[in-house]
Scaffold this active site. Structure first.
Site, PDB file in Angstrom:
ATOM      1  N   ARG A  35       0.636  -1.350   0.168  1.00 31.77           N
ATOM      2  CA  ARG A  35       0.306  -0.097  -0.468  1.00 31.77           C
ATOM      3  C   ARG A  35       0.881   0.811   0.322  1.00 31.77           C
ATOM      4  O   ARG A  35       1.526   1.417   0.885  1.00 31.77           O
ATOM      5  CB  ARG A  35      -0.708   0.120   1.112  1.00 31.77           C
ATOM      6  CG  ARG A  35      -1.929   0.994   1.538  1.00 31.77           C
ATOM      7  CD  ARG A  35      -2.903   1.013   2.315  1.00 31.77           C
ATOM      8  NE  ARG A  35      -3.468   2.095   2.997  1.00 31.77           N
ATOM      9  CZ  ARG A  35      -3.916   3.177   2.600  1.00 31.77           C
ATOM     10  NH1 ARG A  35      -3.685   3.824   1.331  1.00 31.77           N
ATOM     11  NH2 ARG A  35      -3.730   3.985   3.018  1.00 31.77           N
ATOM     12  N   THR A  41      -2.397   7.445   2.189  1.00 27.48           N
ATOM     13  CA  THR A  41      -1.437   8.209   2.909  1.00 27.48           C
ATOM     14  C   THR A  41      -2.726   8.480   4.137  1.00 27.48           C
ATOM     15  O   THR A  41      -3.935   7.045   4.316  1.00 27.48           O
ATOM     16  CB  THR A  41      -2.235  10.369   2.347  1.00 27.48           C
ATOM     17  OG1 THR A  41      -4.048   9.613   2.391  1.00 27.48           O
ATOM     18  CG2 THR A  41      -1.193  10.782   1.019  1.00 27.48           C
ATOM     19  N   ASP A  74      -2.168  15.108   6.797  1.00 23.42           N
ATOM     20  CA  ASP A  74      -2.001  15.849   7.260  1.00 23.42           C
ATOM     21  C   ASP A  74      -2.390  15.275   9.173  1.00 23.42           C
ATOM     22  O   ASP A  74      -2.350  14.222   9.215  1.00 23.42           O
ATOM     23  CB  ASP A  74      -4.095  15.754   7.146  1.00 23.42           C
ATOM     24  CG  ASP A  74      -4.711  14.416   6.872  1.00 23.42           C
ATOM     25  OD1 ASP A  74      -5.502  15.011   8.251  1.00 23.42           O
ATOM     26  OD2 ASP A  74      -5.221  14.502   6.026  1.00 23.42           O
TER      27      ASP A  74
END
Length: 233
Positions: free
Chosen positions: A88, A91, A205
């Site tokens: 994978r 994010t 983030d």
């Protein structure tokens, strides 16, 4: 022979497959990192490509967001196309103050709230982990490339927006680094079918501070994560 959701013929997908959630990231990586590229899947615009990286054959397949979507593609890649190494490249949102945007996580294991796992294990708790072989290679590659990485746990959730206040406090207190939406099912299915899996995540983030990358950055950057992933082929 083809699977339900992929139009590739058996043999068109490599044994090693990179798995971004975003199909546009699959397209970007194929166009910018690989040679002799062939697009083998456009079904539902979930792009899949096979090409060469430094002479080695590799595929990159978008999975969509969430464990339900990712689980479909992972199952078909393993069982129809005999893929052996699933990596994978995604994010995550950080829940630790010391993790800045752009930093790379090597995910050792995944906590999560997957209903699929709850049903499968009859409400008991399975601990899905990375393939040690891939994890070790990724760690060594990062050191060789002088890329700072953070090994540790993530939490995979099926709920992007929720109404639970301070939901992540207990997970943060127990050292979980970040939140994603796919790693738990990847590691669970890899264990079930006896293949290798690793999740490499770039912090996009910070849930604590509200900092966030742009959509374009999520599609087209994160080069350090890709360099590590491609070195594993």
């Amino acid at each position: 022979m083809r699977s339900i959701h992929l139009e590739a013929e058996v043999g068109e997908i490599a044994e090693t497959v990179l798995l971004p959630g975003d199909p546009l990231r699959a397209k970007f990586v194929a166009e910018n990192y690989l040679t002799e590229v062939k697009c083998y899947n456009k079904v539902r615009n979930m792009f899949g490509f096979t090409g060469l990286y430094k002479g080695e054959r590799v595929s990159i397949q978008g999975t969509g967001m969430g464990m339900g979507s990712a689980g479909i593609y992972i199952h078909e890649l393993i069982n129809t196309y005999q893929c052996k190494n699933l990596i994978r490249v995604g994010t995550c949102g950080s829940i630790q103050e010391n993790l800045d945007l752009g930093q790379v996580l090597l995910v050792t294991a995944a906590c999560g709230d997957s209903d699929a796992n709850s049903i499968l294990f009859q409400n008991q708790h399975f601990a899905p982990t990375a393939s040690f072989e891939l994890l070790l290679k990724a760690h060594e590659s990062a050191k060789e490339q002088n890329i700072k990485v953070h090994p540790g746990l993530v939490f995979s959730t099926n709920t992007f927006y929720d109404l639970v206040p301070n939901r992540w406090d207990v997970w943060k207190a127990h050292g979980v680094l970040g939140i994603d939406m796919e790693t738990e099912i990847l590691y669970t299915m890899a264990a079930r079918f006896g293949v290798n899996a690793l999740s490499l995540l770039t912090v996009s983030d910070n849930i604590l501070t509200g900092q966030a990358s742009s959509q374009e950055e999520r599609e087209k950057t994160y080069n350090e994560m890709m360099e590590i992933a491609l070195s594993l082929i």
